[in-house]
Enzyme design. Structure first.
Site, PDB file in Angstrom:
ATOM      1  N   TYR A 164       0.841  -1.323  -0.048  1.00  0.00           N
ATOM      2  CA  TYR A 164       0.190   0.025  -0.013  1.00  0.00           C
ATOM      3  C   TYR A 164       0.904   1.198   0.089  1.00  0.00           C
ATOM      4  O   TYR A 164       1.644   1.328   0.867  1.00  0.00           O
ATOM      5  CB  TYR A 164      -0.892   0.161   1.250  1.00  0.00           C
ATOM      6  CG  TYR A 164      -1.839   1.298   1.302  1.00  0.00           C
ATOM      7  CD1 TYR A 164      -3.067   1.325   0.336  1.00  0.00           C
ATOM      8  CD2 TYR A 164      -1.522   2.372   1.889  1.00  0.00           C
ATOM      9  CE1 TYR A 164      -3.760   2.526   0.430  1.00  0.00           C
ATOM     10  CE2 TYR A 164      -1.955   3.563   2.001  1.00  0.00           C
ATOM     11  CZ  TYR A 164      -3.349   3.504   1.141  1.00  0.00           C
ATOM     12  OH  TYR A 164      -3.929   4.755   0.876  1.00  0.00           O
TER      13      TYR A 164
ATOM     14  N   LYS B 264       3.129  10.181   8.403  1.00  0.00           N
ATOM     15  CA  LYS B 264       2.099   9.530   9.396  1.00  0.00           C
ATOM     16  C   LYS B 264       2.680  10.168  10.768  1.00  0.00           C
ATOM     17  O   LYS B 264       2.052  11.476  11.140  1.00  0.00           O
ATOM     18  CB  LYS B 264       1.941   8.159   9.341  1.00  0.00           C
ATOM     19  CG  LYS B 264       1.076   7.827   8.079  1.00  0.00           C
ATOM     20  CD  LYS B 264       0.477   6.417   8.297  1.00  0.00           C
ATOM     21  CE  LYS B 264      -0.679   6.351   7.547  1.00  0.00           C
ATOM     22  NZ  LYS B 264      -0.527   5.521   6.281  1.00  0.00           N
TER      23      LYS B 264
HETATM   24  C1  LIG Z   1      -0.684   5.832   4.693  1.00  0.00           C
HETATM   25  C2  LIG Z   1       0.168   5.404   3.696  1.00  0.00           C
HETATM   26  C3  LIG Z   1       0.614   6.105   2.498  1.00  0.00           C
HETATM   27  C4  LIG Z   1      -0.493   7.360   2.267  1.00  0.00           C
HETATM   28  O1  LIG Z   1      -0.165   8.247   3.278  1.00  0.00           O
HETATM   29  P1  LIG Z   1      -1.522   9.365   3.197  1.00  0.00           P
HETATM   30  O2  LIG Z   1      -0.785  10.470   4.272  1.00  0.00           O
HETATM   31  O3  LIG Z   1      -2.717   8.867   3.801  1.00  0.00           O
HETATM   32  O4  LIG Z   1      -1.314  10.040   1.881  1.00  0.00           O
HETATM   33  C5  LIG Z   1       1.743   5.708   1.919  1.00  0.00           C
HETATM   34  N1  LIG Z   1       2.482   4.619   2.318  1.00  0.00           N
HETATM   35  C6  LIG Z   1       2.025   3.968   3.355  1.00  0.00           C
HETATM   36  C7  LIG Z   1       3.195   2.773   3.710  1.00  0.00           C
HETATM   37  C8  LIG Z   1       1.073   4.429   4.219  1.00  0.00           C
HETATM   38  O5  LIG Z   1       0.878   3.299   5.213  1.00  0.00           O
END
Ligand SMILES: *Cc1c(COP(=O)(O)O)cnc(C)c1O
Length: 429
Positions: free
Chosen positions: A141, A271
Protein backbone atom coordinates in the site's frame (compact mmCIF):
# COMPACT_ATOMS: atom_id res chain seq x y z
CA UNK A 1 -23.06 17.44 17.22
CA UNK A 2 -25.29 17.34 14.16
CA UNK A 3 -24.71 13.71 13.19
CA UNK A 4 -27.64 13.80 10.78
CA UNK A 5 -25.93 16.55 8.78
CA UNK A 6 -22.70 14.52 8.83
CA UNK A 7 -24.50 11.44 7.55
CA UNK A 8 -26.26 13.36 4.80
CA UNK A 9 -23.40 15.48 3.47
CA UNK A 10 -19.93 14.43 4.58
CA UNK A 11 -17.83 11.71 3.01
CA UNK A 12 -15.63 9.75 5.42
CA UNK A 13 -12.78 7.49 4.20
CA UNK A 14 -14.09 4.83 1.80
CA UNK A 15 -17.78 5.43 2.54
CA UNK A 16 -21.00 5.37 0.58
CA UNK A 17 -23.60 8.12 0.34
CA UNK A 18 -26.20 5.37 -0.16
CA UNK A 19 -25.46 3.38 2.98
CA UNK A 20 -23.53 5.62 5.37
CA UNK A 21 -22.12 3.81 8.42
CA UNK A 22 -22.19 5.06 11.99
CA UNK A 23 -19.61 7.69 12.92
CA UNK A 24 -18.77 8.31 16.56
CA UNK A 25 -18.54 11.97 17.65
CA UNK A 26 -15.20 12.78 19.34
CA UNK A 27 -14.96 16.13 21.10
CA UNK A 28 -11.43 16.06 22.50
CA UNK A 29 -8.48 13.78 23.13
CA UNK A 30 -5.85 13.59 25.84
CA UNK A 31 -2.99 11.12 26.34
CA UNK A 32 -4.19 7.69 25.18
CA UNK A 33 -7.87 8.68 25.39
CA UNK A 34 -10.36 9.87 22.80
CA UNK A 35 -13.42 11.47 24.43
CA UNK A 36 -16.85 11.09 22.93
CA UNK A 37 -19.31 13.96 22.91
CA UNK A 38 -20.81 12.78 26.20
CA UNK A 39 -17.32 12.60 27.79
CA UNK A 40 -17.04 8.81 27.54
CA UNK A 41 -13.31 8.01 27.33
CA UNK A 42 -12.08 5.45 24.79
CA UNK A 43 -8.59 3.94 25.03
CA UNK A 44 -7.03 4.50 21.63
CA UNK A 45 -5.61 1.42 19.88
CA UNK A 46 -4.99 3.03 16.49
CA UNK A 47 -2.83 6.14 17.09
CA UNK A 48 -5.14 7.73 14.50
CA UNK A 49 -3.65 5.53 11.76
CA UNK A 50 -0.04 5.20 12.96
CA UNK A 51 0.34 8.92 13.62
CA UNK A 52 -0.30 9.91 17.27
CA UNK A 53 2.73 8.09 18.68
CA UNK A 54 3.17 10.39 21.70
CA UNK A 55 -0.57 10.37 22.51
CA UNK A 56 -2.99 13.26 22.14
CA UNK A 57 -2.55 16.85 23.28
CA UNK A 58 1.06 16.30 24.29
CA UNK A 59 2.19 19.44 26.15
CA UNK A 60 5.38 19.91 24.12
CA UNK A 61 3.72 19.43 20.75
CA UNK A 62 0.77 21.65 21.65
CA UNK A 63 3.14 24.34 22.89
CA UNK A 64 5.21 24.15 19.70
CA UNK A 65 2.03 24.67 17.64
CA UNK A 66 0.89 27.62 19.78
CA UNK A 67 4.29 29.28 19.66
CA UNK A 68 4.53 28.95 15.89
CA UNK A 69 0.93 30.09 15.34
CA UNK A 70 1.73 33.40 17.05
CA UNK A 71 4.59 34.00 14.62
CA UNK A 72 3.14 32.78 11.29
CA UNK A 73 0.87 29.92 10.29
CA UNK A 74 2.11 29.73 6.74
CA UNK A 75 4.32 31.40 4.19
CA UNK A 76 5.26 30.25 0.68
CA UNK A 77 8.39 28.07 0.36
CA UNK A 78 9.42 29.31 -3.09
CA UNK A 79 12.36 31.69 -2.52
CA UNK A 80 11.65 31.83 1.23
CA UNK A 81 12.87 29.65 4.08
CA UNK A 82 12.18 29.59 7.82
CA UNK A 83 13.49 28.19 11.09
CA UNK A 84 10.81 25.46 11.55
CA UNK A 85 11.73 23.92 8.15
CA UNK A 86 15.44 24.10 8.90
CA UNK A 87 14.99 22.60 12.35
CA UNK A 88 12.77 19.72 11.25
CA UNK A 89 15.14 18.86 8.38
CA UNK A 90 18.21 19.01 10.65
CA UNK A 91 16.57 16.62 13.09
CA UNK A 92 15.32 14.36 10.29
CA UNK A 93 18.81 14.09 8.75
CA UNK A 94 20.31 13.27 12.13
CA UNK A 95 17.88 10.36 12.64
CA UNK A 96 17.79 8.99 9.06
CA UNK A 97 20.16 6.53 7.32
CA UNK A 98 23.39 8.53 6.78
CA UNK A 99 23.44 8.31 2.96
CA UNK A 100 20.22 10.37 2.74
CA UNK A 101 21.23 14.02 2.41
CA UNK A 102 18.46 15.91 0.58
CA UNK A 103 14.88 16.39 1.78
CA UNK A 104 11.71 17.29 -0.08
CA UNK A 105 8.88 18.33 2.27
CA UNK A 106 5.52 17.06 1.00
CA UNK A 107 1.98 17.60 2.27
CA UNK A 108 0.90 13.98 2.77
CA UNK A 109 2.17 10.44 2.51
CA UNK A 110 0.68 9.91 -0.94
CA UNK A 111 2.38 13.06 -2.21
CA UNK A 112 5.70 11.91 -0.70
CA UNK A 113 5.30 8.68 -2.72
CA UNK A 114 4.45 10.63 -5.92
CA UNK A 115 7.57 12.70 -5.32
CA UNK A 116 9.73 9.59 -4.85
CA UNK A 117 8.48 8.09 -8.14
CA UNK A 118 9.07 11.38 -9.99
CA UNK A 119 12.60 11.52 -8.59
CA UNK A 120 13.33 8.03 -9.91
CA UNK A 121 11.91 8.87 -13.36
CA UNK A 122 13.88 12.13 -13.58
CA UNK A 123 17.03 10.30 -12.42
CA UNK A 124 16.98 7.92 -15.39
CA UNK A 125 15.92 10.68 -17.78
CA UNK A 126 18.96 12.69 -16.68
CA UNK A 127 21.24 9.71 -17.23
CA UNK A 128 20.04 9.54 -20.83
CA UNK A 129 18.51 6.13 -20.20
CA UNK A 130 14.77 6.80 -19.67
CA UNK A 131 12.91 4.08 -17.74
CA UNK A 132 9.20 4.03 -16.90
CA UNK A 133 8.43 0.87 -14.90
CA UNK A 134 8.36 0.27 -11.17
CA UNK A 135 8.68 -3.12 -9.50
CA UNK A 136 6.80 -3.63 -6.26
CA UNK A 137 5.16 -6.35 -4.13
CA UNK A 138 1.66 -7.74 -3.98
CA UNK A 139 -0.24 -6.69 -0.82
CA UNK A 140 1.57 -3.36 -0.77
CA UNK A 141 0.00 0.00 0.00
CA UNK A 142 1.47 3.35 -1.02
CA UNK A 143 -1.45 5.80 -1.00
CA UNK A 144 -4.59 6.85 -2.84
CA UNK A 145 -3.32 9.29 -5.49
CA UNK A 146 -2.84 7.89 -8.98
CA UNK A 147 0.85 7.05 -9.17
CA UNK A 148 0.80 5.78 -5.57
CA UNK A 149 -2.25 3.66 -6.39
CA UNK A 150 -0.53 2.23 -9.47
CA UNK A 151 2.11 0.60 -7.22
CA UNK A 152 -0.45 -0.47 -4.58
CA UNK A 153 -1.81 -4.05 -4.65
CA UNK A 154 -4.01 -4.39 -7.77
CA UNK A 155 -6.85 -6.12 -5.86
CA UNK A 156 -6.90 -3.86 -2.79
CA UNK A 157 -6.81 -0.65 -4.78
CA UNK A 158 -9.21 -1.92 -7.47
CA UNK A 159 -7.01 -1.19 -10.47
CA UNK A 160 -9.81 -2.35 -12.76
CA UNK A 161 -11.91 0.70 -11.78
CA UNK A 162 -9.32 2.99 -13.34
CA UNK A 163 -8.12 0.73 -16.13
CA UNK A 164 -6.87 2.67 -19.13
CA UNK A 165 -5.75 5.54 -16.94
CA UNK A 166 -3.48 3.83 -14.39
CA UNK A 167 0.03 2.97 -15.58
CA UNK A 168 0.73 -0.76 -15.34
CA UNK A 169 3.69 -1.72 -13.21
CA UNK A 170 5.32 -4.99 -12.15
CA UNK A 171 4.16 -6.91 -9.08
CA UNK A 172 6.23 -9.65 -7.45
CA UNK A 173 4.76 -12.15 -4.99
CA UNK A 174 4.69 -10.77 -1.45
CA UNK A 175 7.00 -12.38 1.08
CA UNK A 176 5.48 -15.44 2.79
CA UNK A 177 8.09 -16.05 5.49
CA UNK A 178 7.15 -14.13 8.64
CA UNK A 179 9.49 -12.01 10.71
CA UNK A 180 9.84 -14.60 13.48
CA UNK A 181 10.02 -17.68 11.18
CA UNK A 182 13.08 -19.37 9.71
CA UNK A 183 14.16 -17.81 6.43
CA UNK A 184 13.75 -19.89 3.29
CA UNK A 185 15.61 -19.00 0.15
CA UNK A 186 12.70 -19.56 -2.25
CA UNK A 187 10.75 -16.63 -0.75
CA UNK A 188 12.65 -14.16 -2.94
CA UNK A 189 12.49 -16.23 -6.18
CA UNK A 190 9.62 -14.40 -7.87
CA UNK A 191 11.02 -10.98 -6.99
CA UNK A 192 14.47 -11.96 -8.26
CA UNK A 193 13.25 -13.34 -11.57
CA UNK A 194 11.01 -10.31 -12.28
CA UNK A 195 13.89 -7.97 -11.50
CA UNK A 196 16.31 -9.88 -13.70
CA UNK A 197 13.86 -10.09 -16.58
CA UNK A 198 12.84 -6.42 -16.60
CA UNK A 199 15.71 -4.54 -14.95
CA UNK A 200 16.53 -2.48 -18.04
CA UNK A 201 13.03 -0.91 -17.88
CA UNK A 202 12.78 -0.60 -14.10
CA UNK A 203 13.38 2.89 -12.70
CA UNK A 204 13.04 1.74 -9.11
CA UNK A 205 11.80 -0.93 -6.76
CA UNK A 206 9.32 0.53 -4.27
CA UNK A 207 8.14 -1.34 -1.20
CA UNK A 208 7.24 -1.07 2.48
CA UNK A 209 10.17 -2.38 4.55
CA UNK A 210 9.36 -5.33 6.91
CA UNK A 211 5.68 -4.45 7.47
CA UNK A 212 3.14 -4.32 4.65
CA UNK A 213 0.48 -2.18 6.33
CA UNK A 214 -2.90 -1.31 4.84
CA UNK A 215 -2.51 -4.02 2.17
CA UNK A 216 -2.79 -6.83 4.75
CA UNK A 217 -0.73 -6.14 7.91
CA UNK A 218 1.92 -8.65 6.87
CA UNK A 219 5.23 -8.75 8.76
CA UNK A 220 8.04 -10.34 6.77
CA UNK A 221 11.56 -11.63 7.24
CA UNK A 222 14.42 -9.09 7.17
CA UNK A 223 16.44 -11.39 4.89
CA UNK A 224 13.92 -10.62 2.12
CA UNK A 225 14.71 -6.92 2.37
CA UNK A 226 18.46 -7.55 2.63
CA UNK A 227 18.35 -9.51 -0.64
CA UNK A 228 16.17 -6.86 -2.32
CA UNK A 229 18.89 -4.29 -1.56
CA UNK A 230 21.63 -6.58 -2.87
CA UNK A 231 19.68 -7.37 -6.06
CA UNK A 232 18.94 -3.68 -6.71
CA UNK A 233 22.68 -2.96 -6.39
CA UNK A 234 23.60 -5.88 -8.63
CA UNK A 235 21.16 -4.88 -11.39
CA UNK A 236 21.56 -1.10 -11.06
CA UNK A 237 17.99 -0.28 -9.97
CA UNK A 238 17.06 2.38 -7.39
CA UNK A 239 15.40 1.27 -4.14
CA UNK A 240 12.58 3.40 -2.69
CA UNK A 241 11.55 2.45 0.85
CA UNK A 242 8.14 3.67 1.97
CA UNK A 243 8.57 4.13 5.74
CA UNK A 244 5.39 6.20 6.03
CA UNK A 245 3.74 3.68 8.38
CA UNK A 246 6.84 2.03 9.85
CA UNK A 247 9.04 5.09 10.50
CA UNK A 248 9.82 6.67 13.87
CA UNK A 249 10.03 3.59 16.04
CA UNK A 250 6.78 1.73 15.35
CA UNK A 251 8.51 -1.59 14.55
CA UNK A 252 11.00 -1.38 17.43
CA UNK A 253 13.72 0.24 15.29
CA UNK A 254 13.72 3.90 14.37
CA UNK A 255 13.20 2.87 10.73
CA UNK A 256 12.13 -0.62 9.67
CA UNK A 257 15.01 -0.86 7.16
CA UNK A 258 17.36 -1.07 10.16
CA UNK A 259 16.03 -4.59 10.89
CA UNK A 260 17.86 -5.59 7.70
CA UNK A 261 20.76 -3.14 8.00
CA UNK A 262 20.05 -1.61 4.61
CA UNK A 263 19.88 1.95 3.30
CA UNK A 264 17.40 3.07 0.63
CA UNK A 265 18.26 5.37 -2.27
CA UNK A 266 15.01 7.23 -1.62
CA UNK A 267 12.91 7.11 1.56
CA UNK A 268 9.37 8.36 2.24
CA UNK A 269 8.18 9.32 5.74
CA UNK A 270 4.86 10.76 6.90
CA UNK A 271 2.13 9.71 9.33
CA UNK A 272 3.99 9.97 12.71
CA UNK A 273 6.29 12.77 11.49
CA UNK A 274 4.27 15.44 13.34
CA UNK A 275 3.22 13.08 16.13
CA UNK A 276 -0.22 13.03 14.51
CA UNK A 277 -0.89 16.77 14.83
CA UNK A 278 -0.81 17.98 11.24
CA UNK A 279 -0.36 16.60 7.77
CA UNK A 280 3.30 16.59 6.75
CA UNK A 281 5.51 14.08 4.95
CA UNK A 282 8.97 14.04 3.43
CA UNK A 283 10.96 12.32 0.70
CA UNK A 284 14.67 11.96 1.38
CA UNK A 285 17.37 10.95 -1.06
CA UNK A 286 21.13 10.66 -1.48
CA UNK A 287 23.38 13.37 -2.85
CA UNK A 288 24.13 11.19 -5.88
CA UNK A 289 20.44 10.75 -6.81
CA UNK A 290 19.58 14.40 -6.09
CA UNK A 291 22.49 15.79 -8.09
CA UNK A 292 21.77 13.46 -11.01
CA UNK A 293 18.07 14.48 -11.03
CA UNK A 294 19.08 18.14 -11.17
CA UNK A 295 21.63 17.66 -13.96
CA UNK A 296 18.91 16.55 -16.39
CA UNK A 297 16.88 18.42 -18.98
CA UNK A 298 14.67 20.23 -16.44
CA UNK A 299 17.77 21.25 -14.39
CA UNK A 300 15.71 21.01 -11.20
CA UNK A 301 13.35 18.68 -9.44
CA UNK A 302 9.89 19.36 -10.89
CA UNK A 303 7.54 19.61 -7.91
CA UNK A 304 6.42 22.40 -5.57
CA UNK A 305 3.09 22.26 -3.76
CA UNK A 306 1.42 25.42 -2.42
CA UNK A 307 1.65 24.41 1.22
CA UNK A 308 5.16 22.95 0.96
CA UNK A 309 7.10 23.23 4.21
CA UNK A 310 4.12 24.60 6.14
CA UNK A 311 5.73 26.29 9.19
CA UNK A 312 3.06 25.16 11.64
CA UNK A 313 3.46 21.50 10.61
CA UNK A 314 7.26 21.80 10.58
CA UNK A 315 7.32 23.31 14.09
CA UNK A 316 5.22 20.47 15.51
CA UNK A 317 7.29 17.88 13.60
CA UNK A 318 10.51 19.33 15.01
CA UNK A 319 9.05 19.02 18.53
CA UNK A 320 7.97 15.44 17.84
CA UNK A 321 11.43 14.49 16.53
CA UNK A 322 12.97 16.09 19.63
CA UNK A 323 10.84 13.72 21.74
CA UNK A 324 11.98 10.79 19.59
CA UNK A 325 15.61 11.83 20.13
CA UNK A 326 15.12 11.57 23.90
CA UNK A 327 14.75 7.84 23.27
CA UNK A 328 12.05 6.69 25.70
CA UNK A 329 10.14 5.27 22.70
CA UNK A 330 12.55 2.33 22.71
CA UNK A 331 11.55 0.94 26.11
CA UNK A 332 7.89 1.88 25.54
CA UNK A 333 7.69 0.02 22.21
CA UNK A 334 9.63 -2.98 23.63
CA UNK A 335 7.16 -3.15 26.53
CA UNK A 336 4.17 -3.13 24.17
CA UNK A 337 5.82 -5.79 22.00
CA UNK A 338 6.37 -8.01 25.06
CA UNK A 339 2.66 -7.74 25.93
CA UNK A 340 1.64 -8.65 22.38
CA UNK A 341 4.09 -11.59 22.35
CA UNK A 342 2.67 -12.91 25.63
CA UNK A 343 -1.01 -12.51 24.84
CA UNK A 344 -1.63 -12.81 21.09
CA UNK A 345 -0.69 -16.53 20.83
CA UNK A 346 -3.40 -17.35 23.42
CA UNK A 347 -6.03 -16.06 20.94
CA UNK A 348 -5.50 -19.18 18.83
CA UNK A 349 -7.85 -20.85 21.34
CA UNK A 350 -10.74 -19.09 19.54
CA UNK A 351 -11.81 -21.00 16.42
CA UNK A 352 -12.30 -17.83 14.36
CA UNK A 353 -8.61 -16.90 14.70
CA UNK A 354 -6.49 -17.81 11.68
CA UNK A 355 -3.20 -16.13 12.56
CA UNK A 356 -1.64 -13.71 15.02
CA UNK A 357 1.52 -11.68 14.44
CA UNK A 358 3.33 -8.77 16.03
CA UNK A 359 6.38 -6.56 15.81
CA UNK A 360 7.20 -3.55 17.97
CA UNK A 361 3.99 -1.69 18.77
CA UNK A 362 2.01 -3.51 16.04
CA UNK A 363 -0.26 -6.42 16.96
CA UNK A 364 -2.39 -8.25 14.38
CA UNK A 365 -5.17 -10.83 14.63
CA UNK A 366 -6.27 -12.34 11.32
CA UNK A 367 -9.69 -13.97 11.53
CA UNK A 368 -11.33 -16.65 9.39
CA UNK A 369 -14.43 -14.57 8.79
CA UNK A 370 -14.60 -10.85 7.90
CA UNK A 371 -15.79 -8.50 10.63
CA UNK A 372 -19.28 -7.04 10.71
CA UNK A 373 -18.10 -3.45 10.98
CA UNK A 374 -21.19 -1.88 12.57
CA UNK A 375 -21.49 -4.58 15.23
CA UNK A 376 -17.83 -4.93 16.17
CA UNK A 377 -17.30 -1.17 16.21
CA UNK A 378 -20.27 -0.68 18.55
CA UNK A 379 -18.99 -3.47 20.83
CA UNK A 380 -15.51 -1.93 21.05
CA UNK A 381 -16.98 1.46 21.92
CA UNK A 382 -19.18 -0.16 24.56
CA UNK A 383 -16.05 -1.79 26.00
CA UNK A 384 -14.31 1.61 26.15
CA UNK A 385 -11.72 1.14 23.41
CA UNK A 386 -11.15 2.56 19.93
CA UNK A 387 -10.13 -0.24 17.55
CA UNK A 388 -10.98 -0.04 13.85
CA UNK A 389 -10.60 -3.40 12.06
CA UNK A 390 -10.97 -4.02 8.34
CA UNK A 391 -11.90 -7.20 6.47
CA UNK A 392 -10.36 -10.16 8.31
CA UNK A 393 -7.90 -8.03 10.26
CA UNK A 394 -8.20 -6.73 13.80
CA UNK A 395 -5.03 -4.84 14.56
CA UNK A 396 -3.57 -2.68 17.28
CA UNK A 397 -1.00 0.09 16.92
CA UNK A 398 -1.42 2.08 20.13
CA UNK A 399 0.42 5.28 21.10
CA UNK A 400 3.90 4.50 22.51
CA UNK A 401 2.92 6.14 25.82
CA UNK A 402 0.25 3.47 26.48
CA UNK A 403 0.65 1.91 29.95
CA UNK A 404 0.49 -1.88 30.42
CA UNK A 405 -3.10 -1.59 31.69
CA UNK A 406 -4.14 0.26 28.51
CA UNK A 407 -2.65 -2.46 26.30
CA UNK A 408 -4.30 -5.12 28.48
CA UNK A 409 -7.67 -3.36 28.10
CA UNK A 410 -7.28 -3.32 24.29
CA UNK A 411 -6.37 -7.02 24.23
CA UNK A 412 -9.25 -7.88 26.60
CA UNK A 413 -11.69 -6.09 24.28
CA UNK A 414 -10.35 -8.02 21.28
CA UNK A 415 -10.81 -11.28 23.21
CA UNK A 416 -14.44 -10.38 23.92
CA UNK A 417 -15.06 -9.57 20.24
CA UNK A 418 -13.49 -12.86 19.14
CA UNK A 419 -16.01 -14.68 21.35
CA UNK A 420 -18.98 -12.71 19.99
CA UNK A 421 -20.22 -14.42 16.79
CA UNK A 422 -22.32 -11.38 15.73
CA UNK A 423 -19.13 -9.38 15.30
CA UNK A 424 -18.30 -11.44 12.20
CA UNK A 425 -20.06 -12.12 8.94
CA UNK A 426 -21.38 -15.61 8.50
CA UNK A 427 -19.44 -17.86 6.14
CA UNK A 428 -22.04 -17.90 3.36
CA UNK A 429 -22.33 -14.10 3.18
C1 LIG B 1 -0.75 5.76 4.85
C2 LIG B 1 0.30 5.36 3.91
C3 LIG B 1 0.56 6.10 2.73
C4 LIG B 1 -0.29 7.29 2.32
O1 LIG B 1 -0.20 8.36 3.21
P1 LIG B 1 -1.37 9.46 3.24
O2 LIG B 1 -0.88 10.46 4.23
O3 LIG B 1 -2.62 8.76 3.67
O4 LIG B 1 -1.48 10.02 1.87
C5 LIG B 1 1.59 5.69 1.92
N1 LIG B 1 2.34 4.62 2.23
C6 LIG B 1 2.13 3.88 3.35
C7 LIG B 1 3.02 2.72 3.65
C8 LIG B 1 1.10 4.22 4.22
O5 LIG B 1 0.86 3.48 5.31
Amino acid sequence: MDLTFDRQHIWHPYTSTLTPLTCYPVSHAQGVHLYLDDDTPLIDGMSSWWAAIHGYNHPELTQAAHRQLDKMAHVMFGGITHQPAIEVCQRLLKLSPPNLQHIFLADSGSVAVEVSLKMALQYWQAKGEPRAKFLTLRHGYHGDTFAAMSVTDPENSMHRLYKGFLPEHLFADSPQIGFWQNWQEHDIDDFRSKLIEHHKQIAAVILEPIVQGAGGMRIYHPEFLRQVRALCDEYGVLLILDEIATGFGRTGKLFACQHADVEPDIMCVGKALTGGYMTLAATLTSKQVADTVCSGEAQCFMHGPTFMGNPLACAVAAASLALIEQGSWQTQVAQIEAQFAARLPTFHAYPNVKDTRWLGAIGVIETQRPVNMEVIQALFVKLGVWIRPFGRLIYLMPPYISAPEHIAALLDAVAVALQTPDCFQSIDQ
